[in-house]
Design an enzyme around this catalytic site. Structure first.
Site, PDB file in Angstrom:
ATOM      1  N   THR A 174      45.875  37.243  33.807  1.00  0.00           N
ATOM      2  CA  THR A 174      45.706  38.645  33.454  1.00  0.00           C
ATOM      3  C   THR A 174      46.141  38.809  32.007  1.00  0.00           C
ATOM      4  O   THR A 174      47.267  38.454  31.670  1.00  0.00           O
ATOM      5  CB  THR A 174      46.568  39.511  34.402  1.00  0.00           C
ATOM      6  OG1 THR A 174      46.150  39.260  35.752  1.00  0.00           O
ATOM      7  CG2 THR A 174      46.424  40.989  34.083  1.00  0.00           C
ATOM      8  N   ARG A 183      49.300  30.565  37.531  1.00  0.00           N
ATOM      9  CA  ARG A 183      48.287  30.997  36.571  1.00  0.00           C
ATOM     10  C   ARG A 183      47.953  32.484  36.594  1.00  0.00           C
ATOM     11  O   ARG A 183      47.070  32.922  35.866  1.00  0.00           O
ATOM     12  CB  ARG A 183      46.997  30.183  36.715  1.00  0.00           C
ATOM     13  CG  ARG A 183      47.204  28.747  36.403  1.00  0.00           C
ATOM     14  CD  ARG A 183      46.018  27.846  36.509  1.00  0.00           C
ATOM     15  NE  ARG A 183      44.746  28.479  36.707  1.00  0.00           N
ATOM     16  CZ  ARG A 183      43.596  27.913  36.438  1.00  0.00           C
ATOM     17  NH1 ARG A 183      43.560  26.713  35.930  1.00  0.00           N
ATOM     18  NH2 ARG A 183      42.462  28.532  36.670  1.00  0.00           N
ATOM     19  N   ASP A 184      48.638  33.285  37.391  1.00  0.00           N
ATOM     20  CA  ASP A 184      48.434  34.731  37.345  1.00  0.00           C
ATOM     21  C   ASP A 184      49.718  35.453  37.740  1.00  0.00           C
ATOM     22  O   ASP A 184      49.734  36.318  38.600  1.00  0.00           O
ATOM     23  CB  ASP A 184      47.272  35.150  38.247  1.00  0.00           C
ATOM     24  CG  ASP A 184      46.747  36.551  37.913  1.00  0.00           C
ATOM     25  OD1 ASP A 184      47.016  37.050  36.790  1.00  0.00           O
ATOM     26  OD2 ASP A 184      46.074  37.146  38.768  1.00  0.00           O
ATOM     27  N   VAL A 185      50.811  35.077  37.070  1.00  0.00           N
ATOM     28  CA  VAL A 185      52.102  35.700  37.318  1.00  0.00           C
ATOM     29  C   VAL A 185      52.089  37.075  36.658  1.00  0.00           C
ATOM     30  O   VAL A 185      51.902  37.192  35.449  1.00  0.00           O
ATOM     31  CB  VAL A 185      53.256  34.828  36.758  1.00  0.00           C
ATOM     32  CG1 VAL A 185      54.590  35.527  36.913  1.00  0.00           C
ATOM     33  CG2 VAL A 185      53.267  33.463  37.442  1.00  0.00           C
TER      34      VAL A 185
END
Length: 167
Positions: free
Chosen positions: A106, A68-70
């Site tokens: 992000t 969920r935040d690659v």
């Protein structure tokens, strides 16, 4: 997650509302540093890093997790690799989850589904990988601007190709 492309989490420490992760040390900086220093990367580097990152995501997804935040800052470069350029490894983040629900990520790399608050799914990580591959190839993210404009751009626009980027 047991993969050479995922940083091993050794322990989790909770103190009040603060969560800390104890992970193996990876001392080669991160992919954001590489892009900042080099700009657009050579196609063979993009292929090498993309393969390693996709392999790490595959291992995470096989374990039932969604990162969920690659993003480039969460891709750590292994300086102990025998390769000419380190091996990209995914840094587990505190937002990694088995649960549903949005709210993590992000905006520069966030999938439209994540922005809409849909339940976490592997496809969201794959979208973020695509945005990172674009940035590795072009030296810039697919879209820039304020968070609300970024989210709308990811939903409605084609990023096109920056001037000077070859076929």
């Amino acid at each position: 997650v047991d993969s050479p492309y995922v940083v091993r989490v050794r322990d989790m420490v909770a103190e009040g509302e603060t969560l800390g992760l104890v992970m193996d040390y990876v001392g080669g900086g991160d992919l954001a540093d590489v892009i900042r220093e080099q700009g657009a990367l050579a196609p063979e580097l993009v292929a090498s890093y993309g393969t390693a990152i996709a392999s790490g995501l595959s291992a995470i997804h096989a374990a039932g997790l969604v990162h969920r935040d690659v993003k480039p800052a969460n891709i750590l470069m292994d300086d102990s690799s025998t390769a000419d350029f380190g091996v990209a490894r995914i840094c587990d983040s505190a937002v990694s989850t088995r649960s549903t629900g949005g709210g993590a990520g992000t905006p520069l790399y966030m999938s439209p589904e994540a922005a809409d608050g849909l339940p976490a799914a592997p496809s969201m990580d794959i979208y973020s990988l695509g945005a990172m591959l674009y940035e590795m190839c072009c030296g810039v993210p697919p879209f820039t601007g304020a968070p609300s404009a970024l989210l709308k751009s990811h939903m409605m626009m084609n990023p096109g190709r920056p001037e000077g980027v070859p076929d």
